[in-house]
Design a protein around this motif. Structure first.
Motif, short mmCIF file in Angstrom:
data_model
loop_
_atom_site.label_atom_id
_atom_site.label_comp_id
_atom_site.label_asym_id
_atom_site.label_seq_id
_atom_site.Cartn_x
_atom_site.Cartn_y
_atom_site.Cartn_z
N GLY A 101 0.80 -1.21 0.00
CA GLY A 101 0.00 0.00 0.00
C GLY A 101 0.83 1.26 0.00
O GLY A 101 0.33 2.35 -0.27
N TRP A 102 2.13 1.12 0.28
CA TRP A 102 3.02 2.28 0.32
C TRP A 102 3.65 2.46 -1.05
O TRP A 102 4.83 2.23 -1.24
CB TRP A 102 4.07 2.10 1.41
N THR A 103 2.84 2.86 -1.99
CA THR A 103 3.29 3.02 -3.36
C THR A 103 2.50 4.11 -4.05
O THR A 103 1.36 4.39 -3.66
CB THR A 103 3.15 1.69 -4.13
N ASN A 104 3.10 4.71 -5.05
CA ASN A 104 2.40 5.70 -5.86
C ASN A 104 1.65 5.05 -7.01
O ASN A 104 0.95 5.72 -7.76
CB ASN A 104 3.39 6.74 -6.41
N ILE A 105 1.80 3.74 -7.14
CA ILE A 105 1.12 3.03 -8.22
C ILE A 105 -0.35 2.88 -7.87
O ILE A 105 -0.70 2.49 -6.75
CB ILE A 105 1.75 1.64 -8.44
N SER A 106 -1.21 3.18 -8.81
CA SER A 106 -2.65 3.11 -8.57
C SER A 106 -3.07 1.70 -8.16
O SER A 106 -2.54 0.71 -8.67
CB SER A 106 -3.40 3.52 -9.84
N TYR A 107 -4.01 1.62 -7.24
CA TYR A 107 -4.39 0.35 -6.63
C TYR A 107 -4.97 -0.64 -7.63
O TYR A 107 -5.03 -1.84 -7.35
CB TYR A 107 -5.40 0.57 -5.51
N TYR A 108 -5.42 -0.18 -8.79
CA TYR A 108 -6.03 -1.08 -9.75
C TYR A 108 -5.01 -1.64 -10.75
O TYR A 108 -5.36 -2.37 -11.67
CB TYR A 108 -7.16 -0.38 -10.51
N ARG A 109 -3.77 -1.30 -10.54
CA ARG A 109 -2.72 -1.80 -11.43
C ARG A 109 -2.01 -3.00 -10.81
O ARG A 109 -1.78 -3.04 -9.60
CB ARG A 109 -1.70 -0.70 -11.74
N LEU A 110 -1.65 -3.97 -11.62
CA LEU A 110 -0.98 -5.19 -11.15
C LEU A 110 0.29 -4.85 -10.38
O LEU A 110 0.61 -5.50 -9.38
CB LEU A 110 -0.65 -6.10 -12.33
N ALA A 111 1.01 -3.85 -10.85
CA ALA A 111 2.31 -3.53 -10.26
C ALA A 111 2.21 -3.05 -8.82
O ALA A 111 3.23 -2.98 -8.12
CB ALA A 111 3.03 -2.49 -11.11
N ALA A 112 1.00 -2.71 -8.37
CA ALA A 112 0.83 -2.26 -6.99
C ALA A 112 0.90 -3.41 -5.99
O ALA A 112 0.93 -3.17 -4.78
CB ALA A 112 -0.50 -1.53 -6.84
N TYR A 113 0.95 -4.63 -6.47
CA TYR A 113 0.89 -5.82 -5.60
C TYR A 113 2.11 -6.69 -5.83
O TYR A 113 2.42 -7.06 -6.97
CB TYR A 113 -0.41 -6.59 -5.85
N ALA A 114 2.79 -7.04 -4.75
CA ALA A 114 4.04 -7.80 -4.86
C ALA A 114 3.82 -9.30 -4.79
O ALA A 114 4.67 -10.06 -5.26
CB ALA A 114 4.99 -7.37 -3.73
N TYR A 115 2.71 -9.72 -4.20
CA TYR A 115 2.49 -11.14 -3.97
C TYR A 115 1.17 -11.59 -4.58
O TYR A 115 0.16 -10.88 -4.48
CB TYR A 115 2.51 -11.44 -2.46
N TRP A 116 1.22 -12.78 -5.17
CA TRP A 116 0.06 -13.30 -5.90
C TRP A 116 -0.16 -14.76 -5.56
O TRP A 116 0.79 -15.52 -5.35
CB TRP A 116 0.29 -13.17 -7.41
N GLY A 117 -1.44 -15.15 -5.59
CA GLY A 117 -1.77 -16.55 -5.46
C GLY A 117 -1.72 -17.22 -6.83
O GLY A 117 -1.42 -16.59 -7.85
N GLN A 118 -2.05 -18.51 -6.84
CA GLN A 118 -1.97 -19.29 -8.08
C GLN A 118 -3.25 -19.19 -8.90
O GLN A 118 -3.27 -19.59 -10.06
CB GLN A 118 -1.69 -20.76 -7.75
N GLY A 119 -4.31 -18.66 -8.30
CA GLY A 119 -5.55 -18.46 -9.02
C GLY A 119 -6.54 -19.60 -8.82
O GLY A 119 -6.16 -20.74 -8.53
N THR A 120 -7.83 -19.27 -8.98
CA THR A 120 -8.89 -20.26 -8.91
C THR A 120 -9.88 -19.97 -10.04
O THR A 120 -10.22 -18.82 -10.30
CB THR A 120 -9.58 -20.25 -7.54
N GLN A 121 -10.28 -21.03 -10.73
CA GLN A 121 -11.13 -20.87 -11.92
C GLN A 121 -12.59 -20.67 -11.52
O GLN A 121 -13.14 -21.44 -10.71
CB GLN A 121 -11.01 -22.10 -12.82
N VAL A 122 -13.22 -19.67 -12.11
CA VAL A 122 -14.65 -19.44 -11.96
C VAL A 122 -15.26 -19.51 -13.35
O VAL A 122 -14.84 -18.78 -14.26
CB VAL A 122 -14.94 -18.07 -11.32
N THR A 123 -16.23 -20.39 -13.53
CA THR A 123 -16.89 -20.54 -14.81
C THR A 123 -18.40 -20.36 -14.60
O THR A 123 -19.00 -21.05 -13.79
CB THR A 123 -16.62 -21.92 -15.42
N VAL A 124 -18.98 -19.43 -15.35
CA VAL A 124 -20.40 -19.15 -15.26
C VAL A 124 -21.05 -19.56 -16.57
O VAL A 124 -20.72 -19.02 -17.63
CB VAL A 124 -20.67 -17.66 -14.98
N SER A 125 -21.94 -20.52 -16.49
CA SER A 125 -22.60 -21.03 -17.70
C SER A 125 -23.90 -20.30 -17.95
O SER A 125 -24.62 -19.92 -17.02
CB SER A 125 -22.86 -22.53 -17.54
N SER A 126 -24.21 -20.12 -19.23
CA SER A 126 -25.43 -19.39 -19.61
C SER A 126 -26.60 -20.35 -19.77
O SER A 126 -26.43 -21.56 -19.78
CB SER A 126 -25.19 -18.61 -20.89
#
Length: 126
Positions: A101-126
């Protein structure tokens, strides 16, 4: 350093709900601003929501406002994303991210975050 593990993804019908969880380990969780991003096939990773260290002042991308709610429980080292009224266009891999949070990079940009998870898939069927 902090390690992040997402869970709760799956297949749901149009209009359904899911609750994603992100469990953190490592350095004090409460010192991090937490966010959720998503990446649909063939598209760039995009900001979804973020929550401040204390749990207040959430921010959302316009397309999920009124449908998604981000929350955190610092005692459980966890952040959540409650997703209601899901649409097929919400289909993506959802990622949890942590930043100082101690950054001038806007919060909606990827570069504002140093750590990431591996991700989880969400699929919405029509």
């Amino acid at each position: 350093q902090v390690q992040l593990v997402e869970s709760g993804g799956g297949l749901v019908q149009d209009g359904g709900s899911l609750r994603l969880s992100c469990a953190a380990s490592g350095r004090a969780f409460s010192t991090y601003v937490m966010a959720w991003f998503r990446q649909a096939p063939g598209k760039e990773r995009e900001f979804v929501a973020r929550i401040s260290r204390g749990g207040g002042i959430p921010d959302y991308t316009d397309s999920v406002k009124g449908r998604f709610t981000v929350s955190r429980d610092n005692a459980k080292n966890s952040v959540y994303l409650q997703m209601n009224s899901l649409k097929p266009e919400d289909t993506a891999v959802y990622y949890c991210a942590a930043g100082s949070g101690w950054t001038n990079i806007s919060y909606y940009r990827l570069a504002a975050y140093a750590y990431w998870g591996q991700g989880t898939q969400v699929t919405v069927s029509s």
